[in-house]
Design a protein around this motif. Structure first.
Motif, PDB file in Angstrom:
ATOM      1  N   LEU A  18      -2.677  32.109  20.954  1.00  0.00           N
ATOM      2  CA  LEU A  18      -1.354  32.370  19.935  1.00  0.00           C
ATOM      3  C   LEU A  18      -1.259  31.092  19.119  1.00  0.00           C
ATOM      4  O   LEU A  18      -1.222  30.064  19.561  1.00  0.00           O
ATOM      5  CB  LEU A  18      -0.199  32.496  20.954  1.00  0.00           C
ATOM      6  CG  LEU A  18      -0.441  33.437  22.162  1.00  0.00           C
ATOM      7  CD1 LEU A  18       1.062  33.633  22.861  1.00  0.00           C
ATOM      8  CD2 LEU A  18      -0.775  34.910  21.668  1.00  0.00           C
ATOM      9  N   ILE A  19      -1.514  31.527  17.611  1.00  0.00           N
ATOM     10  CA  ILE A  19      -1.567  30.299  16.841  1.00  0.00           C
ATOM     11  C   ILE A  19      -0.310  30.495  15.656  1.00  0.00           C
ATOM     12  O   ILE A  19      -0.270  31.554  15.324  1.00  0.00           O
ATOM     13  CB  ILE A  19      -2.869  30.244  15.881  1.00  0.00           C
ATOM     14  CG1 ILE A  19      -4.014  30.553  16.923  1.00  0.00           C
ATOM     15  CG2 ILE A  19      -2.781  29.182  15.010  1.00  0.00           C
ATOM     16  CD1 ILE A  19      -5.255  31.212  16.249  1.00  0.00           C
ATOM     17  N   VAL A  20       0.753  29.699  15.916  1.00  0.00           N
ATOM     18  CA  VAL A  20       1.758  29.616  14.918  1.00  0.00           C
ATOM     19  C   VAL A  20       1.371  28.958  13.873  1.00  0.00           C
ATOM     20  O   VAL A  20       1.045  27.816  13.741  1.00  0.00           O
ATOM     21  CB  VAL A  20       3.194  29.041  15.554  1.00  0.00           C
ATOM     22  CG1 VAL A  20       4.333  29.034  14.595  1.00  0.00           C
ATOM     23  CG2 VAL A  20       3.376  29.978  16.773  1.00  0.00           C
ATOM     24  N   ILE A  21       1.355  29.618  12.626  1.00  0.00           N
ATOM     25  CA  ILE A  21       1.338  29.092  11.382  1.00  0.00           C
ATOM     26  C   ILE A  21       2.546  29.011  10.291  1.00  0.00           C
ATOM     27  O   ILE A  21       3.272  29.746  10.598  1.00  0.00           O
ATOM     28  CB  ILE A  21       0.107  29.932  10.403  1.00  0.00           C
ATOM     29  CG1 ILE A  21       0.412  31.301  10.617  1.00  0.00           C
ATOM     30  CG2 ILE A  21      -1.292  29.447  11.137  1.00  0.00           C
ATOM     31  CD1 ILE A  21       0.498  31.585   9.059  1.00  0.00           C
ATOM     32  N   ASP A  22       2.510  28.062   9.576  1.00  0.00           N
ATOM     33  CA  ASP A  22       3.533  28.022   8.530  1.00  0.00           C
ATOM     34  C   ASP A  22       3.143  27.904   7.096  1.00  0.00           C
ATOM     35  O   ASP A  22       2.725  26.900   6.712  1.00  0.00           O
ATOM     36  CB  ASP A  22       4.574  26.911   8.891  1.00  0.00           C
ATOM     37  CG  ASP A  22       5.890  26.898   8.348  1.00  0.00           C
ATOM     38  OD1 ASP A  22       6.246  28.027   7.569  1.00  0.00           O
ATOM     39  OD2 ASP A  22       6.808  26.128   8.356  1.00  0.00           O
ATOM     40  N   LEU A  23       3.093  29.055   6.461  1.00  0.00           N
ATOM     41  CA  LEU A  23       2.325  29.117   5.142  1.00  0.00           C
ATOM     42  C   LEU A  23       3.154  28.999   4.021  1.00  0.00           C
ATOM     43  O   LEU A  23       4.097  29.966   3.866  1.00  0.00           O
ATOM     44  CB  LEU A  23       1.529  30.321   5.264  1.00  0.00           C
ATOM     45  CG  LEU A  23       0.260  30.541   4.315  1.00  0.00           C
ATOM     46  CD1 LEU A  23      -0.684  29.479   4.561  1.00  0.00           C
ATOM     47  CD2 LEU A  23      -0.463  31.925   4.477  1.00  0.00           C
ATOM     48  N   PRO A  24       2.930  27.882   3.318  1.00  0.00           N
ATOM     49  CA  PRO A  24       3.983  27.709   2.039  1.00  0.00           C
ATOM     50  C   PRO A  24       4.058  28.781   1.156  1.00  0.00           C
ATOM     51  O   PRO A  24       2.769  29.364   0.852  1.00  0.00           O
ATOM     52  CB  PRO A  24       3.851  26.543   1.369  1.00  0.00           C
ATOM     53  CG  PRO A  24       2.492  25.964   2.164  1.00  0.00           C
ATOM     54  CD  PRO A  24       1.955  26.724   3.284  1.00  0.00           C
ATOM     55  N   GLN A  25       5.076  29.219   0.673  1.00  0.00           N
ATOM     56  CA  GLN A  25       5.026  30.269  -0.470  1.00  0.00           C
ATOM     57  C   GLN A  25       5.143  29.757  -1.795  1.00  0.00           C
ATOM     58  O   GLN A  25       5.511  28.547  -1.864  1.00  0.00           O
ATOM     59  CB  GLN A  25       6.373  31.267  -0.229  1.00  0.00           C
ATOM     60  CG  GLN A  25       6.398  32.293   0.734  1.00  0.00           C
ATOM     61  CD  GLN A  25       7.380  33.013   1.294  1.00  0.00           C
ATOM     62  OE1 GLN A  25       7.690  33.560   2.242  1.00  0.00           O
ATOM     63  NE2 GLN A  25       8.359  33.036   0.272  1.00  0.00           N
ATOM     64  N   LYS A  26       4.860  30.530  -2.714  1.00  0.00           N
ATOM     65  CA  LYS A  26       4.944  29.864  -4.185  1.00  0.00           C
ATOM     66  C   LYS A  26       6.334  29.749  -4.527  1.00  0.00           C
ATOM     67  O   LYS A  26       6.670  28.695  -5.275  1.00  0.00           O
ATOM     68  CB  LYS A  26       4.178  30.908  -5.151  1.00  0.00           C
ATOM     69  CG  LYS A  26       2.725  30.510  -5.285  1.00  0.00           C
ATOM     70  CD  LYS A  26       2.243  31.865  -6.247  1.00  0.00           C
ATOM     71  CE  LYS A  26       0.637  31.674  -6.628  1.00  0.00           C
ATOM     72  NZ  LYS A  26       0.346  32.540  -7.343  1.00  0.00           N
ATOM     73  N   GLY A  27       7.270  30.767  -4.159  1.00  0.00           N
ATOM     74  CA  GLY A  27       8.680  30.732  -4.533  1.00  0.00           C
ATOM     75  C   GLY A  27       9.383  31.174  -3.474  1.00  0.00           C
ATOM     76  O   GLY A  27       8.925  31.731  -2.509  1.00  0.00           O
ATOM     77  N   SER A  28      10.758  31.175  -3.451  1.00  0.00           N
ATOM     78  CA  SER A  28      11.671  31.672  -2.367  1.00  0.00           C
ATOM     79  C   SER A  28      11.931  33.223  -2.589  1.00  0.00           C
ATOM     80  O   SER A  28      11.600  33.628  -3.943  1.00  0.00           O
ATOM     81  CB  SER A  28      12.771  30.941  -2.337  1.00  0.00           C
ATOM     82  OG  SER A  28      13.662  30.902  -3.446  1.00  0.00           O
ATOM     83  N   PHE A  29      12.183  33.750  -1.766  1.00  0.00           N
ATOM     84  CA  PHE A  29      12.451  35.374  -1.911  1.00  0.00           C
ATOM     85  C   PHE A  29      13.753  35.701  -1.064  1.00  0.00           C
ATOM     86  O   PHE A  29      13.878  35.238   0.223  1.00  0.00           O
ATOM     87  CB  PHE A  29      11.274  35.995  -1.121  1.00  0.00           C
ATOM     88  CG  PHE A  29      11.332  37.459  -1.352  1.00  0.00           C
ATOM     89  CD1 PHE A  29      10.501  38.048  -2.354  1.00  0.00           C
ATOM     90  CD2 PHE A  29      12.071  38.317  -0.499  1.00  0.00           C
ATOM     91  CE1 PHE A  29      10.359  39.516  -2.603  1.00  0.00           C
ATOM     92  CE2 PHE A  29      12.132  39.963  -0.552  1.00  0.00           C
ATOM     93  CZ  PHE A  29      11.097  40.319  -1.790  1.00  0.00           C
ATOM     94  N   LYS A  30      14.615  36.356  -1.984  1.00  0.00           N
ATOM     95  CA  LYS A  30      15.895  36.585  -1.525  1.00  0.00           C
ATOM     96  C   LYS A  30      16.100  38.317  -1.135  1.00  0.00           C
ATOM     97  O   LYS A  30      15.786  38.881  -2.126  1.00  0.00           O
ATOM     98  CB  LYS A  30      16.988  36.289  -2.382  1.00  0.00           C
ATOM     99  CG  LYS A  30      18.528  36.189  -1.702  1.00  0.00           C
ATOM    100  CD  LYS A  30      19.173  35.377  -2.584  1.00  0.00           C
ATOM    101  CE  LYS A  30      20.684  35.643  -2.332  1.00  0.00           C
ATOM    102  NZ  LYS A  30      21.644  35.201  -3.445  1.00  0.00           N
ATOM    103  N   SER A  31      16.570  38.730   0.068  1.00  0.00           N
ATOM    104  CA  SER A  31      17.126  40.031   0.389  1.00  0.00           C
ATOM    105  C   SER A  31      18.151  40.056   0.933  1.00  0.00           C
ATOM    106  O   SER A  31      18.738  38.875   1.262  1.00  0.00           O
ATOM    107  CB  SER A  31      15.944  40.721   0.861  1.00  0.00           C
ATOM    108  OG  SER A  31      15.772  40.134   2.430  1.00  0.00           O
ATOM    109  N   ALA A  32      18.646  41.183   1.385  1.00  0.00           N
ATOM    110  CA  ALA A  32      19.811  41.305   2.064  1.00  0.00           C
ATOM    111  C   ALA A  32      19.850  40.573   3.449  1.00  0.00           C
ATOM    112  O   ALA A  32      20.745  40.407   4.192  1.00  0.00           O
ATOM    113  CB  ALA A  32      20.363  42.826   2.214  1.00  0.00           C
ATOM    114  N   ILE A  33      18.596  40.472   3.782  1.00  0.00           N
ATOM    115  CA  ILE A  33      18.176  39.933   4.901  1.00  0.00           C
ATOM    116  C   ILE A  33      18.369  38.523   4.970  1.00  0.00           C
ATOM    117  O   ILE A  33      18.903  37.911   5.965  1.00  0.00           O
ATOM    118  CB  ILE A  33      16.796  40.167   5.500  1.00  0.00           C
ATOM    119  CG1 ILE A  33      16.329  41.569   5.709  1.00  0.00           C
ATOM    120  CG2 ILE A  33      16.463  39.348   6.995  1.00  0.00           C
ATOM    121  CD1 ILE A  33      14.834  41.903   5.909  1.00  0.00           C
ATOM    122  N   GLY A  34      17.897  37.680   3.979  1.00  0.00           N
ATOM    123  CA  GLY A  34      18.265  36.109   3.952  1.00  0.00           C
ATOM    124  C   GLY A  34      17.181  35.874   2.650  1.00  0.00           C
ATOM    125  O   GLY A  34      16.575  36.469   2.019  1.00  0.00           O
TER     126      GLY A  34
END
Ligand code: OSB
Ligand code: MG
Length: 376
Positions: A18-34
């Protein structure tokens, strides 16, 4: 090998990583979720007794705001409850029968099923998808999901950029603070562009009038209401006859697919293979949609190339879909986890004919790895 043969062939397991990765995004993304700035996900790597391997991606969120399932808990669940099932499984079908006893946890169960399916594809050249007895299409049409924008100018820019890139459908995140008037110009200037919205379950009873104004635009609205509030959804359907509702969060299993369809809440299905518990269930859903001629397309959860590749292969079985939420690797990430990043043509298609098992770039996985649990 037939579909049934794949389900029945003998399998083995040596270890599950079980490999947890944290992959950076180019930009942030906003939705009704967060708001989201990086993609934290769990990869499941299945190694069998011959040393052959396969990968699956668990695409649930790190928080319980899309569904109750969240990343940390997915690791615990896999360790305590899925690992014993996988260890005892003698066939694909056996694994599914064992997983069936675990209530919920669809994304987590799906990741393990996808890892096994991927292993079989790499090892034998055959998997459940290649044995699925239907025609595939070569060019899979792709749409883009656009986050909530700060203001009208940002929205205009997002629309122009997405169109310039060739996306075949634009889906706008909305919440009860969104204003339908902000989107009307799109329809006026580009009448050929079919408008889609995604409320991520944010509209409650007091928001029905606003929902009605959106629905008047002749558009598709994804998951207007919280998945646990069928009462509001039924009211919404009664009060807003023109509401064309595509369900995402509400359809978690064959049972909820049948029910939402039967009571008239489901006009179109956003099928996320993880959300419904895996590959085999996804194929059963495709069958259901075919029988009912219910529009269906494949959704996304910001998957890395590992999850996207599997989802694209499923999308290639949907010849009538307008577009899928399967944008190419570069849309979200500076670097993807696979050797050959997913590319989209200038007119918004991904070539699915070359897709096989994703070639995982282990060095990149290592680079973004934050935790690794080895079960054996
Ligand atoms: O509701 O479809 C959604 C991403 C995370 C959680 C929920 C959703 C989404 C998207 C992203 O809309 C679509 C994509 O992966 O491109
Ligand atoms: Mg959605």
């Amino acid at each position: 090998m037939t579909y049934q043969d794949i389900l029945n062939q003998k399998i083995s397991i040596d270890q599950l990583e079980l490999i947890v990765i944290d992959l950076p995004q180019k930009g942030s993304f906003k939705s009704a979720i967060g708001i989201r700035k990086s993609r934290r996900a769990m990869l499941v790597k299945w190694t069998d007794k011959d040393g052959d391997t396969g990968y699956g991606e668990c695409s649930c969120r790190p928080d319980p705001f899309y569904s109750s399932e969240f990343l940390k808990a997915a690791l615990e669940l896999t360790k305590d409850f899925i690992w014993p099932v996988a260890k005892a499984a003698e066939s694909y079908q056996n694994l599914l029968d064992g997983l069936k006893k675990i209530r919920g946890w669809q994304f987590t169960k799906a990741a393990v099923e996808f890892a096994l399916n991927d292993l079989l594809l790499r090892k034998t050249g055959k998997d459940l998808l290649s044995a699925w007895p239907y025609e595939t299409i070569k060019d899979v049409p792709v749409g883009i999901s656009l986050g909530l924008q700060e203001n009208r100018a940002a929205l205009e820019k997002a629309v122009k950029d997405a169109i310039a890139l060739g996306y075949r459908r634009l889906k706008f995140k909305i919440n009860p603070n969104s204003n339908p008037a902000d989107f009307q110009w799109i329809q006026e200037q580009m009448p050929e562009l079919y408008l889609s919205f995604d409320a991520n379950g944010s509209f409650y009873e007091e928001d029905l009038a606003l929902l009605g104004s959106f629905a008047e635009m002749d558009c598709m609205i994804e998951q207007p209401h919280p998945p646990s509030r069928a009462d509001i959804a039924l009211k919404g359907k009664q009060q807003i006859p023109q509401l064309f509702s595509c369900l995402d969060e509400s359809v978690k299993s064959m049972g909820s697919l049948h029910l939402t369809y039967q009571v008239g809440l489901l006009d179109e299905l956003n099928l996320k293979p993880g959300r419904v518990g895996g590959l085999k269930t996804s194929l059963e859903m495709l069958e259901f949609c075919r029988e009912k001629t219910l529009p269906c397309w494949i959704g996304g959860m910001f998957e890395t190339g590992i999850g996207r590749t599997a989802n694209l292969r499923i999308a290639s079985f949907l010849p009538n879909a307008k577009a899928h939420d399967l944008s190419p690797s570069h849309r979200y990430f500076l670097e993807d986890l696979i050797e050959d990043p997913i590319e989209m043509s200038k007119d918004g298609f991904v070539d699915a004919s070359k897709l096989a098992a994703a070639k995982v770039n282990e060095a990149v996985v290592k680079k973004y790895e934050v935790e690794r649990l080895i079960l054996r």
